[in-house]
Write a protein that holds these residues in place. Structure first.
Motif, PDB file in Angstrom:
ATOM      1  N   THR A 151      14.533 -10.695  32.760  1.00 13.77           N
ATOM      2  CA  THR A 151      15.968 -10.769  32.486  1.00 13.77           C
ATOM      3  C   THR A 151      16.333 -10.026  31.210  1.00 13.77           C
ATOM      4  OG1 THR A 151      17.834 -12.278  32.063  1.00 13.77           O
ATOM      5  CG2 THR A 151      15.654 -13.082  31.419  1.00 13.77           C
ATOM      6  N   PRO A 152      17.160  -8.997  31.274  1.00 12.55           N
ATOM      7  CA  PRO A 152      17.707  -8.360  32.463  1.00 12.55           C
ATOM      8  C   PRO A 152      16.582  -7.807  33.356  1.00 12.55           C
ATOM      9  CG  PRO A 152      18.901  -7.627  30.520  1.00 12.55           C
ATOM     10  CD  PRO A 152      17.698  -8.377  30.037  1.00 12.55           C
ATOM     11  N   GLN A 158      20.254  -7.233  36.480  1.00 14.52           N
ATOM     12  CA  GLN A 158      21.017  -8.476  36.380  1.00 14.52           C
ATOM     13  C   GLN A 158      20.375  -9.440  35.396  1.00 14.52           C
ATOM     14  OE1 GLN A 158      18.628  -8.557  38.637  1.00 14.52           O
ATOM     15  NE2 GLN A 158      17.908 -10.661  38.583  1.00 14.52           N
ATOM     16  N   GLN A 159      21.206 -10.359  34.897  1.00 13.82           N
ATOM     17  CA  GLN A 159      20.798 -11.324  33.876  1.00 13.82           C
ATOM     18  C   GLN A 159      20.527 -12.682  34.501  1.00 13.82           C
ATOM     19  OE1 GLN A 159      20.965 -10.366  30.384  1.00 13.82           O
ATOM     20  NE2 GLN A 159      19.765 -12.210  30.057  1.00 13.82           N
ATOM     21  N   THR A 161      20.619 -16.662  33.482  1.00 12.95           N
ATOM     22  CA  THR A 161      21.271 -17.436  32.426  1.00 12.95           C
ATOM     23  C   THR A 161      20.272 -18.331  31.694  1.00 12.95           C
ATOM     24  OG1 THR A 161      21.800 -19.353  33.805  1.00 12.95           O
ATOM     25  CG2 THR A 161      23.379 -17.519  33.816  1.00 12.95           C
ATOM     26  N   SER A 188      21.823  -6.436  26.312  1.00 11.91           N
ATOM     27  CA  SER A 188      22.528  -7.453  27.076  1.00 11.91           C
ATOM     28  C   SER A 188      23.578  -8.169  26.239  1.00 11.91           C
ATOM     29  CB  SER A 188      21.518  -8.459  27.619  1.00 11.91           C
ATOM     30  OG  SER A 188      22.153  -9.598  28.150  1.00 11.91           O
ATOM     31  N   ASP A 189      24.518  -8.802  26.927  1.00 15.07           N
ATOM     32  CA  ASP A 189      25.494  -9.659  26.250  1.00 15.07           C
ATOM     33  C   ASP A 189      24.900 -11.023  25.926  1.00 15.07           C
ATOM     34  OD1 ASP A 189      27.455  -7.699  26.506  1.00 15.07           O
ATOM     35  OD2 ASP A 189      28.101  -8.446  28.468  1.00 15.07           O
ATOM     36  N   ARG A 270      25.333   0.943  25.344  1.00 16.40           N
ATOM     37  CA  ARG A 270      26.226  -0.029  25.982  1.00 16.40           C
ATOM     38  C   ARG A 270      27.563   0.617  26.366  1.00 16.40           C
ATOM     39  NH1 ARG A 270      25.531  -5.600  25.120  1.00 16.40           N
ATOM     40  NH2 ARG A 270      27.732  -5.800  24.569  1.00 16.40           N
ATOM     41  N   ARG A 273      26.842   3.044  29.225  1.00 18.44           N
ATOM     42  CA  ARG A 273      26.572   2.307  30.475  1.00 18.44           C
ATOM     43  C   ARG A 273      27.880   1.980  31.187  1.00 18.44           C
ATOM     44  NH1 ARG A 273      23.761  -3.094  29.202  1.00 18.44           N
ATOM     45  NH2 ARG A 273      25.891  -3.715  28.726  1.00 18.44           N
ATOM     46  N   GLN A 274      28.855   1.534  30.432  1.00 12.66           N
ATOM     47  CA  GLN A 274      30.157   1.202  31.006  1.00 12.66           C
ATOM     48  C   GLN A 274      30.837   2.458  31.557  1.00 12.66           C
ATOM     49  OE1 GLN A 274      32.695  -0.908  28.283  1.00 12.66           O
ATOM     50  NE2 GLN A 274      34.420  -1.012  29.681  1.00 12.66           N
ATOM     51  N   SER A 292      24.820  -3.999  35.491  1.00 11.91           N
ATOM     52  CA  SER A 292      23.588  -3.990  34.704  1.00 11.91           C
ATOM     53  C   SER A 292      23.835  -4.454  33.290  1.00 11.91           C
ATOM     54  CB  SER A 292      23.001  -2.573  34.681  1.00 11.91           C
ATOM     55  OG  SER A 292      21.888  -2.499  33.810  1.00 11.91           O
ATOM     56  N   GLN A 293      22.858  -5.201  32.764  1.00 13.34           N
ATOM     57  CA  GLN A 293      22.849  -5.611  31.367  1.00 13.34           C
ATOM     58  C   GLN A 293      21.716  -4.917  30.617  1.00 13.34           C
ATOM     59  OE1 GLN A 293      24.777  -8.299  29.468  1.00 13.34           O
ATOM     60  NE2 GLN A 293      26.143  -7.330  30.919  1.00 13.34           N
TER      61      GLN A 293
END
Length: 353
Positions: A151-152, A158-159, A161, A188-189, A270, A273-274, A292-293
């Protein structure tokens, strides 16, 4: 029950190799390791004629500070790959024990298990590439000693939790070691789960300096875990895993200046990526860009082979992930510099024009 009860009894009982550097160091005249008395050409004071410290304290301290753990909860080695291999060898008996993974995911978990003769229990990710905790727990059997969660996730991004990690750690207590691979967490966030290792002795976290810290060529990776797990793995680790030049590069990267540079590069990634996800999504020939993270995007194409060859013809190498489950139409594209990313977009426009 101690988490070490999950490890192989013969590993717990074995007499580890004691290297010359582990037994003594720091003398004025070092004649205990059959080293050369002369430094090699171009050494520039590194002292590469001498074996390195197996676990350099300065590096352990810097990594412990960075990751918010104690230095005796850190094992540092040759990338995350070495820690994965050590975990499998320490906890899985050949022909008897197993690991659990959630494909599509990083391939070295299964490779290390199969080299050791351990079985691999596969619990696929959902069609949206999320982790199904219920399905994972239902699929586990007593032979499973290690559960790997990326994770990611690589290659989908994907992350998982923290709540899901906590649920797994609690459910696996006394049954298996939960190994959370956070190779891409800096992009990642979400926050790292490293802070949970004091609450769950069956939780271990993989970290690396290869991605956000730009040291892929230096091969510096860490395992963060219960002190007993770290001590066990040190018993079976090769005696001198860390070359002196690599340690020096890592310490420079972790300096105040180095951390500022790394943070700046992560922020660029980041933002890019966006931008790339939005730009790729509207290109002809693109079916889907997975969220994606991480520092990459998995992209589904109408014709992934044509996209791959078109990019290659433009001098751009991306990762062909069509062999992975559920990704038969996909390529994984690392986020590069803004200029490199522009070249990717241009090349794909040309392919599907």
């Amino acid at each position: 029950m101690s988490v070490l009860d999950l490890a192989r009894a013969e590993i717990r009982a074995m007499q580890p190799y004691s290297s010359a550097r582990m037994e003594a160091s720091g003398g004025a005249i070092m004649l205990n390791a059959n080293e050369s008395a002369w430094a090699p050409p171009g050494d520039d004071g590194l002292g590469c004629n001498r074996y390195p410290d197996p676990q350099p304290q300065a590096l352990l301290d810097a990594l412990a500070t960075l990751y918010g753990v104690r230095s005796n909860q850190v094992l540092v080695g040759r990338g995350s790959d070495e820690a994965i291999d050590l975990l499998v060898r320490a906890f899985c008996r050949a022909g008897q024990d197993a690991i659990a993974i959630q494909p599509p995911t990083f391939g070295m978990y299964a490779v290390s298990a199969r080299i050791q003769g351990a079985a691999v229990v596969e619990v696929p990710l959902s069609p949206s590439f999320t982790l199904d905790v219920d399905a994972l727990l239902a699929a586990l059997r007593p032979a499973v000693k290690l559960v790997f969660v990326c994770t990611p996730n690589n290659p989908t991004g994907q992350q998982v939790t923290q709540a899901e990690i906590v649920r797994l750690a609690q459910a696996l207590s006394g049954r298996a070691l939960l190994v959370v691979d956070e190779a891409y967490i800096e992009f990642s966030d979400a926050a790292s789960v490293a802070g949970l290792i004091n609450r769950y002795d069956n939780l271990a976290v993989l970290r690396t300096l290869s991605k956000a810290w730009a040291l892929a060529g230096a091969r510096i990776g860490s395992l963060l875990a219960n002190e007993e797990v770290i001590a066990l793995l040190r018993r079976i680790m090769p005696p001198y895993p860390l070359p002196r030049p690599c340690v020096d590069l890592a310490l420079e990267a972790l300096s105040e200046r180095g951390q500022a540079i790394a943070r700046g590069h992560v922020e660029v990634v980041r933002q890019e990526r966006q931008r790339m996800r939005a730009a790729l999504a509207v290109l002809p020939g693109v079916r889907q860009v997975l969220p994606s993270q991480a520092n990459f995007l998995a992209v589904r194409f109408d014709d992934a082979a044509a996209a791959y060859q078109g990019l290659l013809g433009a001098g751009i190498v991306v990762r062909d992930v069509r062999r992975y489950p559920q990704l038969g139409d996909a390529l994984r594209i690392t986020i590069g510099t803004p200029e490199e990313n522009d070249r990717v977009l241009t090349a794909l426009q040309d392919v599907f024009a």
